[in-house]
Enzyme design. Structure first.
Site, PDB file in Angstrom:
ATOM      1  N   PRO A  52      18.777 -63.652  63.477  1.00 13.85           N
ATOM      2  CA  PRO A  52      18.656 -62.855  64.707  1.00 13.85           C
ATOM      3  C   PRO A  52      17.169 -62.736  65.056  1.00 13.85           C
ATOM      4  O   PRO A  52      16.356 -62.448  64.175  1.00 13.85           O
ATOM      5  CB  PRO A  52      19.209 -61.482  64.303  1.00 13.85           C
ATOM      6  CG  PRO A  52      19.510 -61.534  62.849  1.00 13.85           C
ATOM      7  CD  PRO A  52      19.105 -62.845  62.297  1.00 13.85           C
ATOM      8  N   ALA A  56      14.882 -60.922  68.066  1.00 10.39           N
ATOM      9  CA  ALA A  56      14.848 -60.115  69.293  1.00 10.39           C
ATOM     10  C   ALA A  56      14.015 -60.829  70.355  1.00 10.39           C
ATOM     11  O   ALA A  56      12.899 -61.267  70.089  1.00 10.39           O
ATOM     12  CB  ALA A  56      14.260 -58.742  68.977  1.00 10.39           C
ATOM     13  N   GLN A  86      24.479 -58.847  65.632  1.00  6.12           N
ATOM     14  CA  GLN A  86      23.744 -57.957  64.728  1.00  6.12           C
ATOM     15  C   GLN A  86      23.600 -56.584  65.372  1.00  6.12           C
ATOM     16  O   GLN A  86      23.114 -56.467  66.498  1.00  6.12           O
ATOM     17  CB  GLN A  86      22.361 -58.490  64.375  1.00  6.12           C
ATOM     18  CG  GLN A  86      21.767 -57.635  63.239  1.00  6.12           C
ATOM     19  CD  GLN A  86      20.322 -57.914  62.918  1.00  6.12           C
ATOM     20  OE1 GLN A  86      19.471 -57.814  63.791  1.00  6.12           O
ATOM     21  NE2 GLN A  86      20.045 -58.265  61.679  1.00  6.12           N
ATOM     22  N   CYS A 113      14.439 -54.348  59.793  1.00  9.82           N
ATOM     23  CA  CYS A 113      13.440 -54.286  60.866  1.00  9.82           C
ATOM     24  C   CYS A 113      12.290 -53.330  60.485  1.00  9.82           C
ATOM     25  O   CYS A 113      12.527 -52.172  60.148  1.00  9.82           O
ATOM     26  CB  CYS A 113      14.088 -53.847  62.175  1.00  9.82           C
ATOM     27  SG  CYS A 113      12.892 -53.843  63.529  1.00  9.82           S
ATOM     28  N   LYS A 168      21.609 -57.749  56.537  1.00  7.28           N
ATOM     29  CA  LYS A 168      20.325 -58.474  56.399  1.00  7.28           C
ATOM     30  C   LYS A 168      19.269 -57.441  56.040  1.00  7.28           C
ATOM     31  O   LYS A 168      19.080 -56.469  56.778  1.00  7.28           O
ATOM     32  CB  LYS A 168      19.987 -59.186  57.710  1.00  7.28           C
ATOM     33  CG  LYS A 168      18.678 -59.951  57.692  1.00  7.28           C
ATOM     34  CD  LYS A 168      18.597 -60.879  58.901  1.00  7.28           C
ATOM     35  CE  LYS A 168      17.275 -61.607  58.988  1.00  7.28           C
ATOM     36  NZ  LYS A 168      16.180 -60.767  59.492  1.00  7.28           N
ATOM     37  N   ASN A 199      16.057 -65.918  53.213  1.00  4.53           N
ATOM     38  CA  ASN A 199      15.320 -66.003  54.482  1.00  4.53           C
ATOM     39  C   ASN A 199      13.829 -65.784  54.241  1.00  4.53           C
ATOM     40  O   ASN A 199      13.439 -64.951  53.429  1.00  4.53           O
ATOM     41  CB  ASN A 199      15.882 -64.956  55.459  1.00  4.53           C
ATOM     42  CG  ASN A 199      14.990 -64.719  56.672  1.00  4.53           C
ATOM     43  OD1 ASN A 199      14.522 -63.605  56.882  1.00  4.53           O
ATOM     44  ND2 ASN A 199      14.737 -65.747  57.460  1.00  4.53           N
ATOM     45  N   ARG A 230      11.432 -67.989  62.561  1.00  4.21           N
ATOM     46  CA  ARG A 230      10.375 -68.551  63.420  1.00  4.21           C
ATOM     47  C   ARG A 230      10.383 -70.073  63.436  1.00  4.21           C
ATOM     48  O   ARG A 230      10.070 -70.682  64.463  1.00  4.21           O
ATOM     49  CB  ARG A 230       9.010 -68.010  62.980  1.00  4.21           C
ATOM     50  CG  ARG A 230       8.818 -66.553  63.370  1.00  4.21           C
ATOM     51  CD  ARG A 230       7.650 -65.959  62.665  1.00  4.21           C
ATOM     52  NE  ARG A 230       7.840 -65.999  61.216  1.00  4.21           N
ATOM     53  CZ  ARG A 230       6.917 -65.696  60.322  1.00  4.21           C
ATOM     54  NH1 ARG A 230       5.719 -65.334  60.708  1.00  4.21           N
ATOM     55  NH2 ARG A 230       7.193 -65.738  59.030  1.00  4.21           N
TER      56      ARG A 230
HETATM   57  C1  LIG Z   1      10.064 -62.346  67.297  1.00  4.25           C
HETATM   58  C2  LIG Z   1      10.914 -61.903  66.158  1.00  4.25           C
HETATM   59  C3  LIG Z   1      12.058 -61.167  66.387  1.00  4.25           C
HETATM   60  C4  LIG Z   1      12.875 -60.759  65.328  1.00  4.25           C
HETATM   61  N1  LIG Z   1      14.019 -60.060  65.585  1.00  4.25           N
HETATM   62  C5  LIG Z   1      14.866 -59.754  64.564  1.00  4.25           C
HETATM   63  C6  LIG Z   1      16.110 -59.112  64.821  1.00  4.25           C
HETATM   64  O1  LIG Z   1      16.488 -58.823  65.957  1.00  4.25           O
HETATM   65  N2  LIG Z   1      16.889 -58.813  63.737  1.00  4.25           N
HETATM   66  C7  LIG Z   1      16.526 -59.141  62.440  1.00  4.25           C
HETATM   67  O2  LIG Z   1      17.270 -58.863  61.500  1.00  4.25           O
HETATM   68  N3  LIG Z   1      15.364 -59.740  62.192  1.00  4.25           N
HETATM   69  C8  LIG Z   1      14.543 -60.070  63.219  1.00  4.25           C
HETATM   70  N4  LIG Z   1      13.380 -60.744  62.957  1.00  4.25           N
HETATM   71  C9  LIG Z   1      13.109 -61.183  61.564  1.00  4.25           C
HETATM   72  C10 LIG Z   1      13.637 -62.589  61.334  1.00  4.25           C
HETATM   73  O3  LIG Z   1      15.039 -62.668  61.514  1.00  4.25           O
HETATM   74  C11 LIG Z   1      13.274 -63.094  59.916  1.00  4.25           C
HETATM   75  O4  LIG Z   1      13.846 -62.236  58.965  1.00  4.25           O
HETATM   76  C12 LIG Z   1      11.774 -63.140  59.691  1.00  4.25           C
HETATM   77  O5  LIG Z   1      11.108 -63.682  60.807  1.00  4.25           O
HETATM   78  C13 LIG Z   1      11.435 -63.956  58.435  1.00  4.25           C
HETATM   79  O6  LIG Z   1      11.819 -65.303  58.574  1.00  4.25           O
HETATM   80  P1  LIG Z   1      10.745 -66.460  58.921  1.00  4.25           P
HETATM   81  O7  LIG Z   1       9.621 -66.316  57.925  1.00  4.25           O
HETATM   82  O8  LIG Z   1      11.534 -67.736  58.745  1.00  4.25           O
HETATM   83  O9  LIG Z   1      10.299 -66.245  60.320  1.00  4.25           O
HETATM   84  C14 LIG Z   1      12.541 -61.118  63.993  1.00  4.25           C
HETATM   85  C15 LIG Z   1      11.378 -61.856  63.761  1.00  4.25           C
HETATM   86  C16 LIG Z   1      10.574 -62.253  64.812  1.00  4.25           C
HETATM   87  C17 LIG Z   1       9.337 -63.066  64.516  1.00  4.25           C
END
Ligand SMILES: Cc1cc2nc3c(=O)[nH]c(=O)nc-3n(C[C@H](O)[C@H](O)[C@H](O)COP(=O)(O)O)c2cc1C
Length: 313
Positions: free
Chosen positions: A21, A23, A76, A106, A144, A205, A230
């Site tokens: 997810p 945002a 979510q 979050c 999560k 993750n 990302r």
């Molecule tokens: C722009 C942005 C928005 C995010 N929105 C959510 C969200 O709505 N819900 C959630 O559980 N995590 C959210 N996350 C966290 C990601 O789902 C993920 O756990 C986190 O970026 C780590 O993974 P990565 O290192 O592969 O980016 C967000 C992260 C980013 C960068």
């Protein structure tokens, strides 16, 4: 990486490479694109349970699903009040979804300050009540969460067990603490501890930006699958590369995303959103800095289409 189906309380995903997810990013069109590129499961961005209970139009719009989407539908929700969470989970708005994921990671101060998201890491009792409340809807439920608030307060294995005991059908562990936000090393040992503590599927993750990263995270954590955040936002074709799905022509893919975003959400949203995405997709390409500048002058679909047609992806 070793691809396999994941059994989420009887729901079988086609593979174990999931879209996180995000945002502001994982709208219905982006989710469908990632699914078609090979993602085994996709999630809406976090949606406020209270917002749904109060019938907020903006909140409900986040639940849109494209009619042609072929995958398992996962939403979510965030919130820490069991009653609101149950009402949201049982609402008409959420009824099209097969799986409810609960956000317990979050780090944003506004969310944390309300006791939501990662604040639940320090309140097991409340977190357990929220999971049990969502389960009352009869839907599959996943959680999560992060490994803790800080390195001194790691909770991973105990929290994972609490999720399982409260009825969760799957957990995703983001291997960073709240105070690190999105930066720094992913703690694979902690994710491995979660995996050892429970029988339900555990998804790892954090920090996947290449197929090699996915391999490494699987190997170092022993998790059942991975979730891309990302990495997928910058390069959605990573799903194709990891799952062995044929990689389509990137320009055609982006043009299609632009058109579908326009059809689903209108010109204003499509232009603003796709400028941002096109800038991500061209990151690191020759001439990308100049292209980015030009991209942000595009204020109509027509101009953006022209720009995408002439850009290098
Ligand atoms: C722009 C942005 C928005 C995010 N929105 C959510 C969200 O709505 N819900 C959630 O559980 N995590 C959210 N996350 C966290 C990601 O789902 C993920 O756990 C986190 O970026 C780590 O993974 P990565 O290192 O592969 O980016 C967000 C992260 C980013 C960068």
């Amino acid at each position: 990486m070793l691809l396999k189906k994941i059994d989420i309380g009887g729901l079988l995903t086609p593979n174990n490479v999931f879209l996180a997810p995000l945002a502001g990013y994982t709208n219905a069109v982006f989710r469908e694109m990632c699914y078609n590129l090979g993602a085994g499961l996709t999630f809406t961005e976090m949606v406020s349970a209270k917002g749904l209970c109060y019938n907020s139009k903006n909140t409900r719009e986040l639940l849109y699903i494209t009619p042609s989407y072929g995958g398992i539908k996962a939403v979510q929700l965030f919130g820490s009040d069991a009653d609101y969470m149950r009402r949201a989970a049982e609402s008409q708005d959420v009824s099209p979804f097969d799986l409810i994921d609960i956000n317990m990671g979050c780090p944003v101060p506004k969310i944390f300050g309300n006791g939501d998201g990662s604040a639940l890491l320090q309140d097991f009792k409340r977190a357990a009540a929220v999971i049990a409340a969502c389960k009352k809807s009869g839907k599959r439920v996943s959680v999560k969460f992060r490994i803790g608030l800080s390195a001194e307060k790691l909770v991973t294995a105990d929290f994972a067990k609490m999720c399982e005991d409260s009825g969760a059908d799957m957990i995703t562990v983001h291997g960073r603490t709240r105070d690190k936000i999105y930066a720094g090393e992913v703690n694979c040992e902690e994710i491995a501890r979660a995996k050892a503590a429970v029988k339900i599927p555990v998804i790892a993750n954090g920090g996947i930006f290449s197929p090699a990263d996915a391999d490494a995270l699987m190997e170092r954590t022993g998790a059942d699958g991975v979730m891309l955040a990302r990495g997928a936002m910058y390069s959605p074709w990573l799903f194709a590369e990891i799952t062995g799905t044929p990689v389509p022509d990137r320009r055609a893919l982006i043009m299609r995303q632009l058109k579908d975003t326009y059809s689903a959400f209108g010109e204003r949203f499509a232009v603003v959103f796709m400028r941002k995405m096109a800038a991500f997709y061209t990151k690191g390409m020759p001439g990308s800095a100049a292209l980015r500048e030009k991209l942000f002058t595009c204020d109509t679909m027509e101009k953006l289409e022209e720009m995408i047609a002439s850009a290098q992806f």
